[in-house]
Scaffold this active site. Sequence first.
Site, short mmCIF file in Angstrom:
data_model
loop_
_atom_site.label_atom_id
_atom_site.label_comp_id
_atom_site.label_asym_id
_atom_site.label_seq_id
_atom_site.Cartn_x
_atom_site.Cartn_y
_atom_site.Cartn_z
N GLU A 15 -1.32 -2.22 -4.19
CA GLU A 15 -3.34 -1.34 -4.06
C GLU A 15 -3.11 0.29 -4.44
O GLU A 15 -2.02 0.74 -2.98
CB GLU A 15 -3.92 -1.87 -2.62
CG GLU A 15 -5.83 -1.07 -2.76
CD GLU A 15 -6.30 -1.68 -1.55
OE1 GLU A 15 -6.70 -1.34 -0.91
OE2 GLU A 15 -5.72 -2.63 -0.87
N GLY A 22 -16.22 -5.20 -7.92
CA GLY A 22 -16.27 -5.29 -6.58
C GLY A 22 -16.84 -5.57 -5.15
O GLY A 22 -16.81 -5.99 -4.28
N LYS A 80 0.76 -1.44 -0.23
CA LYS A 80 0.11 -0.10 -0.26
C LYS A 80 0.90 1.32 0.02
O LYS A 80 1.07 2.20 1.57
CB LYS A 80 -0.80 -0.37 0.83
CG LYS A 80 -1.78 1.02 0.99
CD LYS A 80 -3.35 1.02 0.62
CE LYS A 80 -3.95 2.15 0.45
NZ LYS A 80 -5.03 1.75 -0.68
N THR A 102 -4.40 6.52 3.77
CA THR A 102 -4.86 7.73 4.09
C THR A 102 -6.39 8.00 4.53
O THR A 102 -6.65 6.95 4.80
CB THR A 102 -5.60 9.03 3.05
OG1 THR A 102 -6.60 8.25 2.07
CG2 THR A 102 -3.60 8.82 1.73
#
EC number: 6.3.3.3
Length: 239
Positions: A110, A171, A37, A41
């Site tokens: 990701e 997703g 990653k 955030t």
Amino acid sequence: MGVVVVSGTGTEIGKTVVTSAVAAAAVAAGRTVAVLKPAQTGVGPDEPGDAAEVVRLAGPAVTPVELARYPEPLAPDTAARRSGRPTVSPAEIATAAQKLAAEHDLVLVEGAGGLLVRFDESGHTLADAAAALGAPVLIVVPAGLGTLNSAALTAEALRARGLAPLGVVVGSWPTDPDLACRCNLADLPSVSAAPLLGAVPQGSGRLDPEAFRAAAPGWLAPALGGTWSAAEFTARWPA
């Protein structure tokens, strides 16, 4: 596929759960897996981030790496600027991914939000990191109305940069899909010119981790280490 970049067409569309499913399928096939990653955030210093969520769902065999963390839920460049912390460059992302690839069979990188979300003050994006790696990009999309445009734009942006879309995964597939969802199954490969490689059921991230790992291969096509068939799934949900 030594390194695969996972990008959404937006936020909150199931990107981390899809990353977890791909990781779980790879681990079940006996492969060593790492998840990277680059910029997390909207998470406090002691809270689990997306990489930790992949480990929770896919299993402790997955190696998690996070390069930067910013407290506010904003684009990485904006969040870094507001926090006074350093940004992350494509070169740093590529170096970290390559190091992991030397030690793992599969590295999943990701992104944060969509493909062209800015990571640094120079305007670099996840697409630049994918270019630096020469890695294919898996596009995660929502199921419903509006997804065709965002999927087409993402695929077009990738090809304009000489990058290859690996395919498209829905997703969060609803339990009771409406007409738009059902039509999108046939239309997504056409508008993106990329294969439909899976559909993860809505709410899968809330499954018990053992149940998630057992089910994950059934949500993904063989190209992602699973047993899912786009033709059979589309036939099950006729428009």
